[in-house]
Scaffold this motif. Structure first.
Motif, PDB file in Angstrom:
ATOM      1  N   VAL A  94       0.841  -1.201   0.000  1.00  0.00           N
ATOM      2  CA  VAL A  94       0.000   0.000   0.000  1.00  0.00           C
ATOM      3  C   VAL A  94       0.871   1.245   0.000  1.00  0.00           C
ATOM      4  O   VAL A  94       0.566   2.233  -0.681  1.00  0.00           O
ATOM      5  N   HIS A  95       1.974   1.211   0.729  1.00  0.00           N
ATOM      6  CA  HIS A  95       2.897   2.346   0.744  1.00  0.00           C
ATOM      7  C   HIS A  95       3.555   2.556  -0.627  1.00  0.00           C
ATOM      8  O   HIS A  95       3.721   3.694  -1.072  1.00  0.00           O
ATOM      9  N   ILE A  96       3.907   1.461  -1.270  1.00  0.00           N
ATOM     10  CA  ILE A  96       4.517   1.577  -2.600  1.00  0.00           C
ATOM     11  C   ILE A  96       3.507   2.132  -3.601  1.00  0.00           C
ATOM     12  O   ILE A  96       3.840   2.988  -4.440  1.00  0.00           O
ATOM     13  N   ASN A  97       2.251   1.693  -3.508  1.00  0.00           N
ATOM     14  CA  ASN A  97       1.208   2.264  -4.373  1.00  0.00           C
ATOM     15  C   ASN A  97       1.042   3.756  -4.111  1.00  0.00           C
ATOM     16  O   ASN A  97       0.808   4.543  -5.035  1.00  0.00           O
ATOM     17  N   THR A  98       1.165   4.150  -2.852  1.00  0.00           N
ATOM     18  CA  THR A  98       1.066   5.571  -2.490  1.00  0.00           C
ATOM     19  C   THR A  98       2.185   6.370  -3.141  1.00  0.00           C
ATOM     20  O   THR A  98       1.957   7.454  -3.705  1.00  0.00           O
ATOM     21  N   ILE A  99       3.395   5.840  -3.081  1.00  0.00           N
ATOM     22  CA  ILE A  99       4.542   6.507  -3.705  1.00  0.00           C
ATOM     23  C   ILE A  99       4.327   6.657  -5.206  1.00  0.00           C
ATOM     24  O   ILE A  99       4.524   7.739  -5.782  1.00  0.00           O
ATOM     25  N   ASN A 100       3.900   5.573  -5.848  1.00  0.00           N
ATOM     26  CA  ASN A 100       3.694   5.623  -7.301  1.00  0.00           C
ATOM     27  C   ASN A 100       2.583   6.601  -7.677  1.00  0.00           C
ATOM     28  O   ASN A 100       2.669   7.292  -8.694  1.00  0.00           O
ATOM     29  N   ALA A 101       1.557   6.680  -6.834  1.00  0.00           N
ATOM     30  CA  ALA A 101       0.463   7.626  -7.097  1.00  0.00           C
ATOM     31  C   ALA A 101       0.956   9.065  -7.009  1.00  0.00           C
ATOM     32  O   ALA A 101       0.605   9.912  -7.846  1.00  0.00           O
ATOM     33  N   LEU A 102       1.770   9.360  -5.996  1.00  0.00           N
ATOM     34  CA  LEU A 102       2.297  10.717  -5.835  1.00  0.00           C
ATOM     35  C   LEU A 102       3.239  11.090  -6.980  1.00  0.00           C
ATOM     36  O   LEU A 102       3.280  12.239  -7.420  1.00  0.00           O
ATOM     37  N   LYS A 103       3.971  10.110  -7.498  1.00  0.00           N
ATOM     38  CA  LYS A 103       4.848  10.373  -8.639  1.00  0.00           C
ATOM     39  C   LYS A 103       4.032  10.681  -9.891  1.00  0.00           C
ATOM     40  O   LYS A 103       4.350  11.604 -10.646  1.00  0.00           O
ATOM     41  N   MET A 104       2.957   9.920 -10.076  1.00  0.00           N
ATOM     42  CA  MET A 104       2.144  10.102 -11.281  1.00  0.00           C
ATOM     43  C   MET A 104       1.282  11.357 -11.209  1.00  0.00           C
ATOM     44  O   MET A 104       1.206  12.133 -12.158  1.00  0.00           O
ATOM     45  N   VAL A 105       0.614  11.574 -10.084  1.00  0.00           N
ATOM     46  CA  VAL A 105      -0.366  12.663  -9.972  1.00  0.00           C
ATOM     47  C   VAL A 105       0.298  14.011  -9.737  1.00  0.00           C
ATOM     48  O   VAL A 105      -0.089  15.024 -10.321  1.00  0.00           O
ATOM     49  N   LYS A 106       1.337  14.041  -8.873  1.00  0.00           N
ATOM     50  CA  LYS A 106       1.941  15.319  -8.494  1.00  0.00           C
ATOM     51  C   LYS A 106       3.357  15.507  -9.020  1.00  0.00           C
ATOM     52  O   LYS A 106       3.954  16.560  -8.825  1.00  0.00           O
TER      53      LYS A 106
END
Length: 318
Positions: free
Chosen positions: A97-109
């Motif tokens: 879940v933490h890795i998905n969070t990191i990838n989301a922040l890279k993609m979105v922001k």
């Protein structure tokens, strides 16, 4: 723009700001008029952050050292290259879940985040509440520092620390908005260690045994935690433009005009350093488990206010 410092100490059960980002809106209001140096606890809110370009996200140890005149803050206009350090004790499903969070922040922001690394050994976090103050310890500081050094060698200039807390840290009083954050004290110990030893901006995000999103209406003071699967977003967004530290270049304590702090928390290193550097202290009524006020310190030239709004009005006028 004036420079001011805004302190909300972690783990003291402050009525405003002792919970999950519940003082963030106040810090943002100040940042409309001033450049604000703030500790992470003042703006962190789980998946939410009160951070903006006028707020200098400054870890607590560095915050104190800065106000004592021992370091300077170098404002950055470029994105920091962010490292993420995971305690190897974190279960794989929670880590995912933490890795998905990191990838989301890279993609979105578009955050610039390096490949995360794990510690070689468990960090061994223990937390407690002693004498009405959140506290704790870590058993293996060496493994934490070793992993942080590896991130620095990989190019990181700010680090998000994610340690495993294992057992559920729920506290009934805290969840009702009347208690003390049970993990805030040890989180400060973790980040203080890395900043002191490695001189790099960092902040801590806890990982627990399970990901638990509340499905009931919670106290607004803790609502952001109750809808957060991880606490990484606020930490990484805060670190994105966090200032670096220097001995001889950048913003100094002499550039700061005011320090805003709860009226019962006047015995801190930040306050004593500010007084030494002729920074005006604004003590705002904000009850906590601490009771170190003007009368106990026998200091007469502290400005006292009933509310943060009253304090803001005063600083804007002067």
């Amino acid at each position: 723009m004036k420079y001011i410092a805004f302190s909300l100490p972690t783990g003291i059960g402050a009525q405003i700001g002792g919970y999950a980002g519940d003082i963030g809106y106040i810090v943002r209001e100040y940042s409309k008029y001033f450049k604000v140096i703030a500790n992470p606890n003042a703006v962190n809110g789980g998946i939410f952050s009160a951070i903006n370009k006028n707020i200098f996200y400054t870890e607590g140890y560095a915050f104190d050292e800065f106000l004592c005149g021992k370091i300077r803050l170098k404002e950055t206009t470029e994105q920091n290259k962010l490292g993420v350090l995971f305690d190897c004790s974190i279960p794989q499903d929670v880590l995912n879940v933490h890795i998905n969070t990191i990838n989301a922040l890279k993609m979105v922001k578009g955050l610039d985040i390096l490949e995360p690394i794990k510690t070689k050994e468990p960090v061994g976090v223990e937390f407690s509440i002693a004498n009405n103050i959140s506290s704790g310890m870590i058993k293996n500081s060496n493994t934490l520092l070793e992993a942080a050094k590896s991130l620095i060698l990989s190019g990181a200039n700010a680090i998000a620390l994610v340690c495993y807390f294992g057992e559920d840290a729920d506290d009934i009083d805290y969840s009702l908005g009347i208690g003390i954050d049970p993990i805030g004290g040890v989180e400060a110990i973790i980040s203080h260690l890395v900043v002191k030893e490695l001189n790099i901006p960092c902040a801590h995000s806890p990982a627990f045994f399970d990901i638990d999103i509340s499905k009931k209406i919670e106290n607004p003071k803790v609502a952001s935690e109750c809808v957060s699967s991880t606490y990484l977003p606020c930490v990484l967004e805060g670190l994105e433009y966090a200032p670096s530290f220097s001995c001889d270049d950048g913003l100094s304590a002499c550039d700061v005009e005011y320090l805003i702090v709860p009226d019962g928390a006047l015995g801190s290193k930040a306050v004593l350093g500010a007084l030494e550097n002729n920074i005006k202290i604004c003590a705002v009524k904000n009850p906590s488990k601490l009771d170190v006020g003007c009368s106990k310190l026998k200091i007469s030239d502290i400005l006292c206010f009933d509310t943060y709004q009253d304090c803001l009005k005063y600083i804007k006028r002067n």
